[in-house]
Design an enzyme around this catalytic site. Structure first.
Site, short mmCIF file in Angstrom:
data_model
loop_
_atom_site.label_atom_id
_atom_site.label_comp_id
_atom_site.label_asym_id
_atom_site.label_seq_id
_atom_site.Cartn_x
_atom_site.Cartn_y
_atom_site.Cartn_z
N GLU A 113 -4.93 -0.90 -2.90
CA GLU A 113 -3.82 -1.78 -3.23
C GLU A 113 -3.79 -2.99 -2.31
OE1 GLU A 113 -0.30 0.48 -2.65
OE2 GLU A 113 -0.95 2.13 -3.93
N CYS A 126 -0.72 -8.54 2.14
CA CYS A 126 -0.92 -7.26 2.82
C CYS A 126 -2.14 -6.62 2.18
CB CYS A 126 0.32 -6.39 2.65
SG CYS A 126 0.16 -4.73 3.36
N CYS A 133 -6.45 7.25 3.48
CA CYS A 133 -6.27 7.21 4.93
C CYS A 133 -6.42 8.62 5.48
CB CYS A 133 -4.89 6.65 5.29
SG CYS A 133 -4.61 6.49 7.07
N CYS A 137 -0.20 10.97 8.21
CA CYS A 137 1.24 10.84 8.47
C CYS A 137 2.00 11.35 7.25
CB CYS A 137 1.59 9.38 8.75
SG CYS A 137 0.73 8.71 10.19
N CYS A 140 3.96 9.10 4.54
CA CYS A 140 3.22 7.98 3.96
C CYS A 140 2.45 8.43 2.73
CB CYS A 140 2.26 7.42 5.01
SG CYS A 140 1.12 6.17 4.38
N CYS A 364 3.15 1.61 0.54
CA CYS A 364 1.70 1.68 0.54
C CYS A 364 1.24 3.03 -0.01
CB CYS A 364 1.20 1.50 1.97
SG CYS A 364 -0.57 1.68 2.11
#
Length: 383
Positions: A113, A126, A133, A137, A140, A364
């Site tokens: 994205e 951004c 990832c 976390c 997220c 995100c």
């Protein structure tokens, strides 16, 4: 607190699940490397400058529009240096068109994205540095998806060039037509893809036609706290802003919210951040997601204030944009205001991030998560 499993934190470990990287692109190379690539194809070296002027100077990504190149040369050069990297899956807009989010499919099917945000005085994009990832976390959406692979330098840069073209088209009413700011706050941990992110920063900030010509001071690189990489970044002779995703001032909570804290504790992460500030003269941005009844207690505001008082730092409080089905929610506004008051009382510069894109899966990773359902949609088809 829940004890989470240790995750890979060595920057090279993020490539363990490496998928196929894309073919070489003009944006992977600096100008002398492009000239060498062009001459290897039997073309004069100045063709590299022509192509670079189109791509970085005029924001032309389609080789068919580079009509000052002879047709035969254009086809040969495009096949070698301008492969298609990003295929649009879905593009959404909100905030009266001032916020635009793009979901891309990469050559191997991975989804990433990027977001364009227009303001009266600037245009910011951004961008993502990884597909997924590996930092895990739990609040997220990207972290919940796990890591697919690192992006190439060109895949990173191409997001910015595309959105710079959107801004130049006048599509963002009430904003300047030129991209001015880039933040590496999309999908992924930028410093876990260190070499390519640094190359992308240099490409974005080199003057055209070698790059996009942005000010280094208008580029922000975020991290959850990979201490060796932060210290390495301090020696790169760059003046980019370092954004540290702290999210908790105490190790007990941060171990849960940011699992890499199990390797590098709050004190060590902040020490690396202060070293970066001292060596670059750049104020560190402390990112802090406000999570209801988790990290928003007054005593945590006071502790954060004590840790940051007198430092070259600014706190950017982020109202959490909850992901569907998540147990995490945003702090109530009165709680948020009290947190701000306590930090400012401690002498810490503090702002609350402008909330953008909630109605378009703004957090995100949210759009990519919904995009997983669209993998059967033909490439380029409306989603």
């Amino acid at each position: 607190m829940t004890s989470l499993p240790m995750i890979p934190v060595d920057p090279d470990a993020a490539t363990a699940r490496r998928a196929a990287m894309p073919p070489r692109h003009l944006a992977d190379l600096d100008l002398p490397q492009r000239q060498a690539a062009v001459t290897e194809l039997g073309e004069p070296a100045f063709r590299a400058r022509q192509m670079s002027t189109h791509y970085f100077g005029r924001l032309v990504r389609d080789p068919a529009q580079m009509t000052d190149l002879p047709a035969a040369a254009r086809e040969r050069l495009a096949g070698t240096l301008l492969p298609k990297l990003l295929t649009p899956v879905r593009e959404l807009a909100c905030d009266d068109g001032a916020t635009r989010k793009a979901l891309w499919r990469l050559h191997d099917g991975s989804l990433v994205e990027s977001v364009l945000m227009g303001y009266p005085d600037r245009v910011t994009v951004c961008i993502s540095s990884q597909a997924g990832c590996g930092m895990a976390c739990p609040f997220c959406a990207t972290g919940q998806a796990g890591l697919t692979r690192n992006l190439s330098t060109a895949e990173i840069v191409d997001q910015a060039v595309y959105l710079a073209g959107v801004a130049a088209s006048g599509a963002v009413a009430g904003s300047p037509p030129r991209l001015s700011h880039v933040v590496f706050m999309g999908m992924g941990e930028p410093l876990a893809n260190y070499a390519r992110v640094i190359a992308a920063v240099r490409r974005l900030t080199s003057p055209a036609p070698e790059g996009l010509g942005l000010s280094q001071r208008h580029v922000t690189v975020s991290t959850v706290g990979l201490v060796p990489a932060i210290r390495k970044l301090a020696g790169e002779d760059l003046s980019v802003t370092l954004a540290l995703s702290l999210h908790a001032p105490d190790d007990e909570l941060r171990d849960e919210l940011v699992p890499v804290n199990q390797r590098w504790k709050v004190a060590e992460v902040l020490d690396a951040a202060w070293d970066y500030a001292a060596r670059t003269g750049r104020r560190v941005s402390i990112e802090y997601a406000m999570i209801k009844d988790v990290n928003d207690q007054p005593w945590r505001a006071d502790l954060l204030g004590r840790l940051l008082a007198g430092r070259l730092a600014h706190v950017n409080l982020i109202p959490l944009n909850p992901t569907p089905g998540s147990r995490w929610d945003a702090s109530p506004k009165p709680v948020e205001r009290e947190f701000v008051r306590r930090l400012r009382a401690a002498g810490v510069s503090t702002t609350v991030r402008d909330t953008r894109g909630r109605e378009i899966d703004g957090a995100c990773g949210q759009l990519a998560a919904s995009g997983e359902k669209d993998r059967d949609v033909p490439e380029g088809a409306p989603a």
